[in-house]
Scaffold this active site. Structure first.
Site, PDB file in Angstrom:
ATOM      1  N   CYS A  93       3.511   1.670   2.771  1.00  0.00           N
ATOM      2  CA  CYS A  93       4.801   0.999   2.553  1.00  0.00           C
ATOM      3  C   CYS A  93       5.727   1.908   1.755  1.00  0.00           C
ATOM      4  CB  CYS A  93       4.598  -0.312   1.804  1.00  0.00           C
ATOM      5  SG  CYS A  93       3.568  -1.527   2.643  1.00  0.00           S
ATOM      6  N   ASP A 125       9.626  28.921 -31.844  1.00  0.00           N
ATOM      7  CA  ASP A 125      10.673  29.266 -32.793  1.00  0.00           C
ATOM      8  C   ASP A 125      10.091  29.115 -34.202  1.00  0.00           C
ATOM      9  OD1 ASP A 125      13.301  29.847 -33.718  1.00  0.00           O
ATOM     10  OD2 ASP A 125      13.609  27.713 -34.072  1.00  0.00           O
ATOM     11  N   CYS A 158       0.839  -1.194   0.000  1.00  0.00           N
ATOM     12  CA  CYS A 158       0.000   0.000   0.000  1.00  0.00           C
ATOM     13  C   CYS A 158       0.870   1.238   0.000  1.00  0.00           C
ATOM     14  CB  CYS A 158      -0.942   0.013   1.206  1.00  0.00           C
ATOM     15  SG  CYS A 158      -0.078   0.182   2.784  1.00  0.00           S
TER      16      CYS A 158
END
Length: 746
Positions: free
Chosen positions: A31, A440, A28
């Site tokens: 952890c 550009d 989960c």
């Protein structure tokens, strides 16, 4: 990996390294948060991020202070493991482990629930049969939960497994005690100790079906979750599997890709994949590059052109010289960038991480309070016990841990399929607020190379003769404009000759003898007298921002060549798409105003800033940011790199330079500017999905825990709801795979 930007800093070796650690045992978000905190606390670690969905930790550290083994030891000391060899498909391994447990658990749980819940099916001493059916489910089927709960308990930590293990084992152990010592098999089992933990009628109840059903439903949810997570990483796995497995050398020998070396020449026949990145040394063909760029139109290649590994040769036979192999190929680099992005976090995840870190201890306290309050207020141990177990089960924070990483995995994977490389979770949030795009001109809006767009002959001069003479002179020059005229002459059917007495006069033009006549090509004063008709044609062409090249002989101009850096066919659609995303467009170019204005008018640019030196592009970006604008910069050259780095969102055209790509946040593998709109739209969609996932994950827990605490949620229903919440979050993320983009809508 260096921590400095090569576009802004000198090329020096950085002492920092970045490594990925595969981690086994996480169940989960708690952890992941615990491992991340421990890694970050190590001396020498500058950054650590643990991804619960991909089961990986990405750590940036100083190799002089510690080694990769030290990081792995930190993880193992917490009760998790770091395998020496990472599984190629960890979700597949997880599914293989889950299937037998899930099958046995469901087969045993169904009759257990039936005989426990349906009075008509109950027989004398049915509780003993329930014990036999429940034991394998709770102890073997639920062993992964119990194992990791014990490992974490040894290190003083609590995770989702702690909640599941405590809830199911409490139900199971109480049921065994009730059956063995409290007379639960005897419906008249009233005794002083038993009455305290019995229903209101004095009957001692068993909860075997509750424990088994919770385990079965959680295993089912975890199974669907693993399948969904495997689908979420499908795009990256598919990308890595696209490459050819063997290469056929020009000597006729067939070898494995791993044996291919730079400089080797290999043959690619029609219908075959190109073995690795290289340069065509013989033949011509059309290459399907959709797997890299997302573009459906094949790319024509001939001698001297670069080709990329894993792309498909559709027509002619090619002989290719390998220039890059293994991890240096374009495919490998894209896959590596996508993998790094999938391991990253979006800033919006930080709140979920903070909550997950303290969530499980808080839930344990809430469950204990629920039990105590029920006993104190009602004295009904049966309902108190049920409510406390429901709180433990419903509160598992799996959905919180999956909300962000699954969306990032699916979003970045889908982007890779569309030829877009997103470098990290932070990029997703940067796209949300972008309101102006600085573009550009050369190579971004235009093709980036000069082309012959028109030929205007003087009265009495045949166009083909003009092309033949001027094209032959220009064919001897390496100047980009000269090459454009020579190539354009050939394309229009002119036969070019090798000139004699060729002379190039820089800044003026070139002259040579063709068919015994001196032909001059260049500026009007270099060529000779310009007729009025040519002068008017030249004036008309010049208003369009084109470059005019005169050609003549015998002291007079005989024609005008109109050369231009042509606008890409898709640039207008790209600008329209950006406008549809409510993004203002600004062209910043070093070209003169006439050429810039012509391109802007053609594609629909909002604003033009021309005559800007490369170093001044950063100033333009900073000025816009000072006005409170959130700026995206799209560019492809070395001169764009500082502006890309300065921007809130840097988007590099993948056909550009490595420095520009390194300085950017997003890379468009193709040269199609519409991919920029696709990238922004997909990033915004991914961020929206993350927010939706987090909302439902939070809303689910906020709403469900009080319901469980007041006794309105049965533990079995809670287990089903908890599993559904995780599957819902992952499934919601998978919807990103259907993103099509502007190029698909053309």
């Amino acid at each position: 990996m260096t921590t400095t930007n090569p576009a802004l800093e000198p090329a020096v070796d950085s002492p920092l390294l970045t490594c990925d650690l595969p981690i086994e045992g996480m169940s989960c978000a708690s952890c992941a948060a615990r491992i991340e905190k421990a890694l970050s606390a190590r001396d020498g670690v500058t950054d650590a991020a643990v991804n619960f969905a991909s089961k990986r930790a990405t750590v940036t550290y100083d190799p002089h202070a510690l080694h990769r083994g030290d990081l792995a030891s930190t993880v193992t000391e917490l009760g998790y493991s770091v395998p020496d060899v990472e599984a190629s498909d960890p979700e597949a391994d997880e599914l293989r482990d889950l299937r037998p447990r899930l099958f046995v658990s469901i087969v045993l749980t169904i009759p257990l629930v039936l005989i426990s819940m349906v009075p008509a099916l109950q027989f004398h001493d049915w509780q003993w049969v329930a014990l036999v059916l429940a034991t394998p489910v709770v102890l073997w089927g639920g062993w992964p939960f119990h194992r990791y709960a014990l490992l974490n308990l040894r290190h003083g930590a609590t995770t989702m497994d702690t909640l599941v293990s405590i809830g199911t084992l409490t139900a199971y152990v109480w049921s065994v005690i009730a059956l063995l010592f409290l007379g639960a098999a005897d419906h008249s089992g009233e005794m002083s100790f038993g009455a305290m933990f019995s229903g209101g009628d004095g009957t001692v109840h068993v909860y075997f079906e509750t424990a088994a059903a919770i385990i079965s439903l959680l295993l089912l949810g975890r199974y669907f979750e693993a399948r969904a997570r495997r689908q979420s990483s499908h795009a990256l796995r598919a990308l890595l599997e696209l490459g050819a497995k063997t290469a056929r050398l020009d000597t006729g020998e067939e070898i494995a890709i791993a044996e291919l070396e730079v400089g080797m020449r290999f043959v690619v026949r029609p219908g075959e994949k190109i073995a690795t990145d290289g340069r065509v040394i013989d033949g011509s063909s059309a290459i399907d590059v959709a797997m890299l760029t997302g573009e459906p139109v094949p790319m024509d290649v001939a001698v001297g052109d670069e080709v990329f590994g894993a792309t498909l040769n559709t027509s002619g036979r090619l002989v290719v010289e390998a220039t890059k192999i293994g991890s240096d190929t374009a495919l490998a680099q894209i896959a590596r960038l996508v993998e790094q992005a999938q391991g990253s976090k979006a800033p919006v995840q930080r709140l979920a991480d903070r909550i997950s870190a303290v969530f499980v201890p808080v839930v344990l306290v809430l469950a204990a309070l629920t039990l105590v309050v029920w006993l104190a207020v009602t004295g009904e141990a049966d309902r108190a016990f049920t409510a406390a177990v429901a709180v433990l089960i419903i509160a598992c924070p799996c959905a919180l841990g999956l909300a962000t990483p699954t969306a990032i995995m699916v979003g970045t994977g889908r982007a890779a399929q569309l030829g877009i490389v997103i470098k990290g979770g932070e990029v997703l949030e940067a796209t949300r607020t972008v309101d102006v795009a600085v573009l550009d001109k050369t190579g971004t809006l235009t093709e980036g190379r000069m082309r012959l767009v028109d030929v205007v002959p003087a009265p009495g001069v045949e166009p083909l003769d003009l092309l033949h003479r001027a094209g032959s002179v220009e064919d001897a020059s390496e100047h980009p404009i000269a090459r454009a005229i020579a190539v354009g002459a050939r394309d229009r059917g002119a036969a070019l000759l090798a000139p004699t007495a060729f002379v190039n006069e820089p800044g003026r033009g070139a002259r040579a003898m063709i068919d015994g006549i001196e032909i001059r090509v260049g500026r009007p004063e270099f060529v000779g007298t310009v007729p009025a008709t040519l002068a008017s044609a030249a004036a008309a062409a010049d208003t369009g921002g084109h470059t005019l090249v005169y050609a003549g002989w015998d002291g007079a101009a005989r024609g005008v060549f109109v050369v231009a850096d042509t606008v890409k066919a898709t640039s207008r659609e790209a600008i329209a798409a950006l406008h549809g995303l409510e993004i203002e467009t600004v062209m910043v170019t070093g070209d003169r105003h006439a050429a810039a204005d012509a391109v802007a008018a053609e594609v629909g640019i909002d604003r033009v800033i021309a005559g800007v030196l490369p170093g001044q592009k950063v100033d333009v970006v900073q000025q816009l940011q000072a006005e409170g604008r959130r700026v995206a910069v799209v560019g492809d050259g070395v001169n764009d790199a500082p502006a890309l780095a300065q921007a809130d969102l840097g988007i590099a055209i993948g056909t550009g330079t490595d420095v520009a790509i390194e300085a950017s946040d997003l890379t468009l593998v193709s040269g199609d500017l519409r991919a920029a709109a696709d990238a922004i739209a997909l990033s915004r969609r991914t961020l929206t999905t993350i927010k939706g996932n987090l909302f439902w994950a939070f809303a689910y827990n906020v709403a469900a825990i009080p319901l469980a605490a007041v006794g309105l949620l049965n533990p079995v229903v809670a287990a089903a709801a908890m599993g559904f919440s995780s599957v819902f979050v992952v499934t919601n993320s998978l919807r990103l795979r259907r993103f099509r983009g502007y190029r698909a809508l053309r």
